[in-house]
Write a protein that holds these residues in place. Structure first.
Motif, PDB file in Angstrom:
ATOM      1  N   VAL A  23       0.842  -1.202   0.000  1.00  0.00           N
ATOM      2  CA  VAL A  23       0.000   0.000   0.000  1.00  0.00           C
ATOM      3  C   VAL A  23       0.875   1.249   0.000  1.00  0.00           C
ATOM      4  CG1 VAL A  23      -1.831   1.231   1.220  1.00  0.00           C
ATOM      5  CG2 VAL A  23      -1.818  -1.266   1.200  1.00  0.00           C
ATOM      6  N   TYR A  24       2.017   1.176   0.692  1.00  0.00           N
ATOM      7  CA  TYR A  24       2.986   2.282   0.723  1.00  0.00           C
ATOM      8  C   TYR A  24       3.491   2.593  -0.688  1.00  0.00           C
ATOM      9  CZ  TYR A  24       7.863   3.987   1.193  1.00  0.00           C
ATOM     10  OH  TYR A  24       9.052   4.649   1.058  1.00  0.00           O
ATOM     11  N   ASP A  25       3.820   1.554  -1.457  1.00  0.00           N
ATOM     12  CA  ASP A  25       4.260   1.768  -2.840  1.00  0.00           C
ATOM     13  C   ASP A  25       3.165   2.432  -3.673  1.00  0.00           C
ATOM     14  OD1 ASP A  25       6.847   0.762  -2.627  1.00  0.00           O
ATOM     15  OD2 ASP A  25       6.227  -1.297  -3.035  1.00  0.00           O
ATOM     16  N   ALA A  26       1.927   1.982  -3.469  1.00  0.00           N
ATOM     17  CA  ALA A  26       0.805   2.568  -4.207  1.00  0.00           C
ATOM     18  C   ALA A  26       0.602   4.035  -3.812  1.00  0.00           C
ATOM     19  CB  ALA A  26      -0.472   1.766  -3.940  1.00  0.00           C
ATOM     20  N   ALA A  27       0.727   4.332  -2.512  1.00  0.00           N
ATOM     21  CA  ALA A  27       0.565   5.716  -2.049  1.00  0.00           C
ATOM     22  C   ALA A  27       1.663   6.616  -2.613  1.00  0.00           C
ATOM     23  CB  ALA A  27       0.582   5.759  -0.516  1.00  0.00           C
ATOM     24  N   LYS A  28       2.888   6.099  -2.709  1.00  0.00           N
ATOM     25  CA  LYS A  28       3.981   6.880  -3.298  1.00  0.00           C
ATOM     26  C   LYS A  28       3.682   7.213  -4.755  1.00  0.00           C
ATOM     27  CE  LYS A  28       7.482   4.202  -2.584  1.00  0.00           C
ATOM     28  NZ  LYS A  28       8.879   3.707  -2.620  1.00  0.00           N
ATOM     29  N   LYS A  29       3.251   6.207  -5.506  1.00  0.00           N
ATOM     30  CA  LYS A  29       2.967   6.429  -6.928  1.00  0.00           C
ATOM     31  C   LYS A  29       1.869   7.469  -7.094  1.00  0.00           C
ATOM     32  CE  LYS A  29       2.894   5.766 -11.393  1.00  0.00           C
ATOM     33  NZ  LYS A  29       3.963   6.315 -12.264  1.00  0.00           N
TER      34      LYS A  29
ATOM     35  N   ILE B 188       6.031  14.747   7.887  1.00  0.00           N
ATOM     36  CA  ILE B 188       4.937  14.039   8.570  1.00  0.00           C
ATOM     37  C   ILE B 188       5.503  12.902   9.409  1.00  0.00           C
ATOM     38  CG2 ILE B 188       2.929  12.540   8.200  1.00  0.00           C
ATOM     39  CD1 ILE B 188       2.242  14.285   5.763  1.00  0.00           C
ATOM     40  N   GLY B 189       6.454  12.161   8.845  1.00  0.00           N
ATOM     41  CA  GLY B 189       7.082  11.083   9.604  1.00  0.00           C
ATOM     42  C   GLY B 189       7.783  11.602  10.854  1.00  0.00           C
ATOM     43  N   ALA B 190       8.502  12.718  10.716  1.00  0.00           N
ATOM     44  CA  ALA B 190       9.198  13.300  11.867  1.00  0.00           C
ATOM     45  C   ALA B 190       8.214  13.767  12.937  1.00  0.00           C
ATOM     46  CB  ALA B 190      10.067  14.467  11.409  1.00  0.00           C
TER      47      ALA B 190
ATOM     48  N   GLN C  86       6.526  20.998 -12.515  1.00  0.00           N
ATOM     49  CA  GLN C  86       5.099  20.966 -12.249  1.00  0.00           C
ATOM     50  C   GLN C  86       4.820  21.556 -10.871  1.00  0.00           C
ATOM     51  OE1 GLN C  86       4.479  16.742 -12.938  1.00  0.00           O
ATOM     52  NE2 GLN C  86       3.280  17.207 -14.743  1.00  0.00           N
ATOM     53  N   PRO C  87       3.660  22.145 -10.687  1.00  0.00           N
ATOM     54  CA  PRO C  87       3.330  22.708  -9.373  1.00  0.00           C
ATOM     55  C   PRO C  87       3.075  21.596  -8.358  1.00  0.00           C
ATOM     56  CG  PRO C  87       1.432  22.819 -10.835  1.00  0.00           C
ATOM     57  CD  PRO C  87       2.586  22.355 -11.670  1.00  0.00           C
ATOM     58  N   PHE C  88       3.200  21.945  -7.105  1.00  0.00           N
ATOM     59  CA  PHE C  88       2.895  20.983  -6.047  1.00  0.00           C
ATOM     60  C   PHE C  88       1.390  20.934  -5.825  1.00  0.00           C
ATOM     61  CE2 PHE C  88       1.949  20.376  -1.474  1.00  0.00           C
ATOM     62  CZ  PHE C  88       2.311  19.039  -1.384  1.00  0.00           C
ATOM     63  N   GLN C  89       0.868  19.719  -5.762  1.00  0.00           N
ATOM     64  CA  GLN C  89      -0.554  19.512  -5.501  1.00  0.00           C
ATOM     65  C   GLN C  89      -0.707  18.628  -4.265  1.00  0.00           C
ATOM     66  OE1 GLN C  89      -2.086  17.734  -9.078  1.00  0.00           O
ATOM     67  NE2 GLN C  89      -1.980  19.627 -10.258  1.00  0.00           N
ATOM     68  N   TRP C  90      -1.452  19.121  -3.289  1.00  0.00           N
ATOM     69  CA  TRP C  90      -1.670  18.304  -2.092  1.00  0.00           C
ATOM     70  C   TRP C  90      -2.636  17.165  -2.400  1.00  0.00           C
ATOM     71  CZ3 TRP C  90      -0.122  16.688   2.382  1.00  0.00           C
ATOM     72  CH2 TRP C  90      -1.023  16.007   3.207  1.00  0.00           C
ATOM     73  N   ARG C  91      -2.259  15.966  -1.959  1.00  0.00           N
ATOM     74  CA  ARG C  91      -3.129  14.791  -2.050  1.00  0.00           C
ATOM     75  C   ARG C  91      -3.061  14.051  -0.728  1.00  0.00           C
ATOM     76  NH1 ARG C  91      -0.215  13.278  -7.692  1.00  0.00           N
ATOM     77  NH2 ARG C  91      -1.155  14.926  -8.956  1.00  0.00           N
ATOM     78  N   TRP C  92      -4.171  13.452  -0.344  1.00  0.00           N
ATOM     79  CA  TRP C  92      -4.200  12.761   0.936  1.00  0.00           C
ATOM     80  C   TRP C  92      -3.277  11.554   0.961  1.00  0.00           C
ATOM     81  CZ3 TRP C  92      -5.553  14.908   5.190  1.00  0.00           C
ATOM     82  CH2 TRP C  92      -6.486  15.942   5.183  1.00  0.00           C
ATOM     83  N   SER C  93      -2.929  11.025  -0.205  1.00  0.00           N
ATOM     84  CA  SER C  93      -1.998   9.895  -0.238  1.00  0.00           C
ATOM     85  C   SER C  93      -0.630  10.296   0.309  1.00  0.00           C
ATOM     86  CB  SER C  93      -1.855   9.366  -1.668  1.00  0.00           C
ATOM     87  OG  SER C  93      -1.390  10.394  -2.539  1.00  0.00           O
ATOM     88  N   ILE C  94      -0.272  11.583   0.175  1.00  0.00           N
ATOM     89  CA  ILE C  94       1.013  12.067   0.687  1.00  0.00           C
ATOM     90  C   ILE C  94       1.078  11.888   2.210  1.00  0.00           C
ATOM     91  CG2 ILE C  94       2.485  14.109   0.960  1.00  0.00           C
ATOM     92  CD1 ILE C  94       1.354  15.127  -1.699  1.00  0.00           C
ATOM     93  N   ALA C  95      -0.056  12.129   2.867  1.00  0.00           N
ATOM     94  CA  ALA C  95      -0.098  12.005   4.326  1.00  0.00           C
ATOM     95  C   ALA C  95       0.024  10.557   4.786  1.00  0.00           C
ATOM     96  CB  ALA C  95      -1.397  12.605   4.858  1.00  0.00           C
TER      97      ALA C  95
ATOM     98  N   LEU D 142       2.570   4.684   6.741  1.00  0.00           N
ATOM     99  CA  LEU D 142       2.569   3.318   6.221  1.00  0.00           C
ATOM    100  C   LEU D 142       3.947   2.682   6.334  1.00  0.00           C
ATOM    101  CD1 LEU D 142       0.332   3.772   3.038  1.00  0.00           C
ATOM    102  CD2 LEU D 142      -0.168   2.279   4.994  1.00  0.00           C
ATOM    103  N   LEU D 143       4.991   3.439   6.016  1.00  0.00           N
ATOM    104  CA  LEU D 143       6.351   2.901   6.108  1.00  0.00           C
ATOM    105  C   LEU D 143       6.736   2.642   7.566  1.00  0.00           C
ATOM    106  CD1 LEU D 143       8.956   2.088   4.718  1.00  0.00           C
ATOM    107  CD2 LEU D 143       9.708   4.463   4.855  1.00  0.00           C
ATOM    108  N   ILE D 144       6.392   3.563   8.460  1.00  0.00           N
ATOM    109  CA  ILE D 144       6.713   3.387   9.883  1.00  0.00           C
ATOM    110  C   ILE D 144       6.026   2.138  10.432  1.00  0.00           C
ATOM    111  CG2 ILE D 144       6.329   4.366  12.176  1.00  0.00           C
ATOM    112  CD1 ILE D 144       6.806   7.137  10.908  1.00  0.00           C
ATOM    113  N   LEU D 145       4.747   1.963  10.099  1.00  0.00           N
ATOM    114  CA  LEU D 145       4.021   0.779  10.568  1.00  0.00           C
ATOM    115  C   LEU D 145       4.588  -0.504   9.969  1.00  0.00           C
ATOM    116  CD1 LEU D 145       0.294   1.995  10.529  1.00  0.00           C
ATOM    117  CD2 LEU D 145       1.624   1.296  12.529  1.00  0.00           C
ATOM    118  N   ALA D 146       4.900  -0.472   8.676  1.00  0.00           N
ATOM    119  CA  ALA D 146       5.463  -1.655   8.019  1.00  0.00           C
ATOM    120  C   ALA D 146       6.781  -2.059   8.676  1.00  0.00           C
ATOM    121  CB  ALA D 146       5.667  -1.388   6.532  1.00  0.00           C
ATOM    122  N   ASP D 147       7.640  -1.077   8.953  1.00  0.00           N
ATOM    123  CA  ASP D 147       8.919  -1.366   9.601  1.00  0.00           C
ATOM    124  C   ASP D 147       8.715  -1.868  11.022  1.00  0.00           C
ATOM    125  OD1 ASP D 147      10.385  -0.704   7.379  1.00  0.00           O
ATOM    126  OD2 ASP D 147      10.922   1.300   8.055  1.00  0.00           O
TER     127      ASP D 147
END
Length: 311
Positions: free
Chosen positions: A16-22, A40-42, A230-239, A244-249
């Motif tokens: 799911v982390y890979d999908a969120a990154k894409k 966000i991770g910090a 390209q301009p930065f666009q906020w998406r909830w997947s970024i959050a 997801l990575l912290i939980l996976a680890d």
């Protein structure tokens, strides 16, 4: 929870982390996405660091206490952050331009690069089964080059494939460094993960500043954005990327802490996250050649099984 189930949870979260990154980097400003993700991770780890600093005795489980570090130890963690920051920069940039169903399997070859580094720089000698695994991974990777050509992607000439390969190579170096930090330098997992996550923020700031100063689109007289980036666009997947990575680890570390856990099995299960990424690419992003890519992934995972058999 059984260590195999913990490994499966970790693999699912990684997929799911890979999908969120894409989803986050697609048609978006990669430097800013990276900075927001690591920030966000910090922010998730900073309260635990403060809690451990001032009220460590009140933390119910010792495994969640972030230990104080010397300046030398902070330097070791910062080195890991620089290494991972470079890997993520290459990976996110490549993922923006490559189909997820090609980028994720390249990342799944990480055990291959780890073995190659160990052979070249540490004098390790793989067992016969591991040599077979190296050959099988190479065959799977070669088959991917043939599938990629159907989509106009030539692995030997495509800069994004080269960047994803470099990201994977740096990731393998990071894995070897992680082993040294945990087993030789004496860091515990939560301390290493917390400080490494926080140190990633200043590592990513220069790239975001460069984007803002030189690449960010500028509004023209007509009110339209112009510029090379390209301009930065906020998406909830970024959050979702960092949590997801912290939980996976975390699930991965807990699985490995079980005395009965087999590292070789945990590593292979963790790499199976590529199956989720492949399915997401085919269904959600309508990426082509699903069956051919699935066959290549199966070959690569078979090679990974043999590579990690004695892990």
């Amino acid at each position: 929870m059984n260590w195999i189930l913990l490994s499966l949870v970790s693999a699912t979260l990684l997929g799911v982390y890979d999908a969120a990154k894409k989803w986050s980097v697609q048609a978006n400003a990669v430097p800013v996405v990276l900075l927001v993700c690591v920030s966000i991770g910090a922010s998730l780890y900073l309260p635990l660091v403060l809690w451990s600093t001032f009220w460590a005795d009140s933390i119910p489980l010792d495994r969640f206490v972030v230990r104080p570090l010397s300046w030398n130890e902070h330097g070791l963690i910062a080195s890991k952050s620089v290494l991972v920051g470079a890997s993520w920069t290459f990976a996110f940039s490549a993922l923006k331009h490559l189909p997820l169903s090609i980028a994720a399997p390249i990342r799944a070859t990480s055990p291959f690069w780890t073995i190659v580094i160990a052979i070249l720089f540490f004098g390790e000698r793989p067992a016969p089964l591991q040599w077979a695994g190296i050959g099988i991974v190479l065959i799977g990777f070669w088959r991917f080059t043939l599938v990629g050509r159907r989509e106009g992607i030539r692995f030997t000439r495509n800069r994004w494939v080269a960047m994803m390969t470099m990201a994977t190579l740096l990731g393998a170096c990071s894995s070897i460094y992680d082993k040294w930090l945990l087993q030789k330098a004496g860091f515990d997992p939560v301390t290493m993960q917390a400080w490494f996550t926080i140190d990633l923020v200043p590592v990513m700031v220069p790239l975001a500043v460069w984007w803002y100063r030189f690449d960010a689109p500028v509004a023209s007289a007509a009110g339209r954005a112009k510029g090379p980036s390209q301009p930065f666009q906020w998406r909830w997947s970024i959050a979702l990327v960092s949590p997801l990575l912290i939980l996976a680890d975390w699930f991965y570390f807990v699985a490995l802490s079980d005395p009965e856990a087999l590292v070789s099995v945990v590593s292979v299960v963790r790499r199976s996250s590529v199956v989720i990424a492949l399915g997401f690419g085919a269904k959600a992003l309508s990426e082509a050649n699903f069956r051919a890519k699935s066959a290549c992934v199966a070959v690569i995972l078979l090679g990974v099984v043999l590579l990690t058999w004695h892990g």
